[in-house]
Design an enzyme around this catalytic site. Structure first.
Site, short mmCIF file in Angstrom:
data_model
loop_
_atom_site.label_atom_id
_atom_site.label_comp_id
_atom_site.label_asym_id
_atom_site.label_seq_id
_atom_site.Cartn_x
_atom_site.Cartn_y
_atom_site.Cartn_z
N ARG A 30 0.84 -1.20 0.00
CA ARG A 30 0.00 0.00 0.00
C ARG A 30 0.88 1.25 0.00
O ARG A 30 1.88 1.32 0.72
CB ARG A 30 -0.94 0.00 1.21
CG ARG A 30 -1.96 -1.13 1.11
CD ARG A 30 -3.10 -1.04 2.07
NE ARG A 30 -3.82 -2.31 2.04
CZ ARG A 30 -4.73 -2.66 1.13
NH1 ARG A 30 -5.08 -1.79 0.19
NH2 ARG A 30 -5.31 -3.85 1.15
N ASP A 31 0.48 2.22 -0.82
CA ASP A 31 1.21 3.49 -0.90
C ASP A 31 1.12 4.22 0.44
O ASP A 31 0.06 4.26 1.07
CB ASP A 31 0.61 4.36 -2.03
CG ASP A 31 1.53 5.50 -2.42
OD1 ASP A 31 2.10 5.45 -3.53
OD2 ASP A 31 1.68 6.44 -1.61
N GLU A 96 9.15 9.97 -8.37
CA GLU A 96 9.90 10.37 -7.16
C GLU A 96 10.82 9.26 -6.67
O GLU A 96 11.85 9.54 -6.06
CB GLU A 96 8.92 10.73 -6.04
CG GLU A 96 8.19 12.04 -6.30
CD GLU A 96 7.08 12.30 -5.30
OE1 GLU A 96 6.84 11.45 -4.41
OE2 GLU A 96 6.44 13.36 -5.42
N HIS A 101 7.59 1.37 -10.64
CA HIS A 101 6.44 0.89 -9.88
C HIS A 101 5.16 1.23 -10.63
O HIS A 101 5.04 2.30 -11.23
CB HIS A 101 6.41 1.50 -8.47
CG HIS A 101 6.69 2.96 -8.43
ND1 HIS A 101 7.96 3.49 -8.51
CD2 HIS A 101 5.84 4.02 -8.33
CE1 HIS A 101 7.90 4.80 -8.45
NE2 HIS A 101 6.63 5.16 -8.36
N HIS A 103 1.34 2.09 -10.15
CA HIS A 103 0.32 2.51 -9.17
C HIS A 103 -0.99 1.84 -9.56
O HIS A 103 -1.43 1.96 -10.71
CB HIS A 103 0.10 4.02 -9.23
CG HIS A 103 1.26 4.86 -8.80
ND1 HIS A 103 1.34 5.46 -7.57
CD2 HIS A 103 2.39 5.23 -9.46
CE1 HIS A 103 2.47 6.16 -7.48
NE2 HIS A 103 3.11 6.04 -8.62
#
Ligand code: DGP
Length: 116
Positions: A30-31, A96, A101, A103
């Site tokens: 989870r972000d 960043e 990755h 999302h």
């Protein structure tokens, strides 16, 4: 040799993360700063800094990201309503963390893709 990021430490379990899936090829967690009710990052265990660094060798790994994304969307109960998969690259893409990755965002209508 590419420099490791915090994501390599998450893969190895050296720093805490809410991991929702892991196998020998990818890790999903989870972000830390969710932009939607479901916001999960799906990453290759192999360090690839940006999409610009992808080679033909990575095709199987990157294809697996999509297989895992679909599985997690089912688990999260958002598959039917739908969701968005995003991969940012470099400065203009808003990247960043320099370990590629995907999302996975969903759980509400997400609106237009880009802000003006
Ligand atoms: P991007 O801008 O595409 O590089 O997205 C990086 C994402 O990574 C951002 O949404 C926040 C998330 N993130 C950064 N550091 C951490 C961390 O230490 N843990 C978790 N779970 N997420 C992180």
């Amino acid at each position: 040799m590419a420099e490791e990021t915090i994501f390599s430490k998450i893969i190895r379990g050296e720093i805490p993360a809410n991991i929702v899936f892991q196998d020998e090829t990818v890790t999903a967690f989870r972000d830390i700063s969710p932009q939607a009710p479901t916001h999960i990052l799906i990453i290759p265990n192999k360090l690839i800094p940006t999409v610009n660094d992808v080679t033909a060798e990575d095709e199987q790994v990157l294809g697996h990201l999509f297989v895992v994304a679909a599985k997690i969307a089912q688990q999260e109960g958002i598959a039917e309503d739908g969701y968005r998969l995003v991969m940012n690259c470099n400065k203009h893409g808003g990247q960043e963390v320099f370990h590629i990755h995907m999302h996975l965002l969903g759980g509400k209508p997400l609106g237009p893709l880009l802000s003006q």
